[in-house]
Enzyme design. Sequence first.
Site, PDB file in Angstrom:
ATOM      1  N   PRO A  88       0.823  -1.216   0.000  1.00  0.00           N
ATOM      2  CA  PRO A  88       0.000   0.000   0.000  1.00  0.00           C
ATOM      3  C   PRO A  88       0.858   1.268   0.000  1.00  0.00           C
ATOM      4  CG  PRO A  88      -0.169  -1.156   2.111  1.00  0.00           C
ATOM      5  CD  PRO A  88       0.612  -2.036   1.200  1.00  0.00           C
ATOM      6  N   ASP A 173      -9.632  -0.405 -24.622  1.00  0.00           N
ATOM      7  CA  ASP A 173      -9.920  -0.491 -23.188  1.00  0.00           C
ATOM      8  C   ASP A 173     -10.219   0.865 -22.583  1.00  0.00           C
ATOM      9  OD1 ASP A 173      -9.578  -3.106 -22.530  1.00  0.00           O
ATOM     10  OD2 ASP A 173      -7.464  -2.941 -22.087  1.00  0.00           O
TER      11      ASP A 173
HETATM   12  N1  JBN Z   1      -2.872  -1.684  -1.876  1.00  0.00           N
HETATM   13  C1  JBN Z   1      -2.000  -2.645  -2.236  1.00  0.00           C
HETATM   14  O1  JBN Z   1      -1.515  -2.736  -3.379  1.00  0.00           O
HETATM   15  C2  JBN Z   1      -1.590  -3.633  -1.211  1.00  0.00           C
HETATM   16  C3  JBN Z   1      -0.649  -4.631  -1.343  1.00  0.00           C
HETATM   17  C4  JBN Z   1      -0.624  -5.286  -0.116  1.00  0.00           C
HETATM   18  N2  JBN Z   1      -1.516  -4.685   0.678  1.00  0.00           N
HETATM   19  O2  JBN Z   1      -2.126  -3.665   0.014  1.00  0.00           O
END
Ligand code: JBN
Length: 243
Positions: A88, A173
């Site tokens: 994330p 797309d």
């Molecule tokens: N938001 C994401 O890509 C992610 C990867 C692992 N946890 O969250």
Amino acid sequence: MRIDVVTIFPSYLQPLREALLGRAIDRGLLEVAVHDLRDWTHDVHQAVDDSPYGGGPGMVMRPQVWGEALDDVLATPDLPARLVVPTPAGRPFTQATAHAWAAEERLVFACGRYEGIDERVLLDARARGITVDEVSIGDYVLVGGEVAVLVMVEAVARLLPGVLGNPRSAAEDSFSDGLLEGPSYTRPEVWRELAVPDVLRGGNHAAIARWRRDRALERTRDRRPDLLDALGPDALDAADRAA
Ligand SMILES: NC(=O)c1ccno1
């Protein structure tokens, strides 16, 4: 393209062998190898994590185990690889990323769990000349990287030559022209008193193209005005601006 995935849950990646991707593998368009990180542990408990320095909740994945795993998996000098770490805290994974990675010979995905992988694993890989991309599929937190890998592999693999039945699908797309795709319709002409727009049944290809562009512009303005801003004013012609 060859794809390697290192994870403590190999079965999470089984969907890669289903449907369109499974057929691409069977046809030799794509090669996928999934590796169990625990194969590189040396203790009876096969420990892959430990408590974080500095305190805090959760556990961090151990550098020794990841280091040995990536030494082995990345040990292919004749096949340069890009190491991808879903997190994330990463840069956004977008359609443009998918197109760029579709040109790669090899992608290696490292699936973190818990509070993530010890930072020194990535520092060590970069110091050895490995391209390391920390990427996020969206502003939310998953339990691990495996689901993000499924998303990214599908987005990349469908762009490989021969994977999609009709290559125009990828060319038209959402995001291919910077806009969201407009609405689609199929038979019957009327369904629950809802009719297919006349223009789509009229056979005037110029009018159909204009209608589809207008619907895409409307949808993009409504749902993703940031994409229009990113396009810039010169990307839209007078007819677009009138839509
Ligand atoms: N938001 C994401 O890509 C992610 C990867 C692992 N946890 O969250």
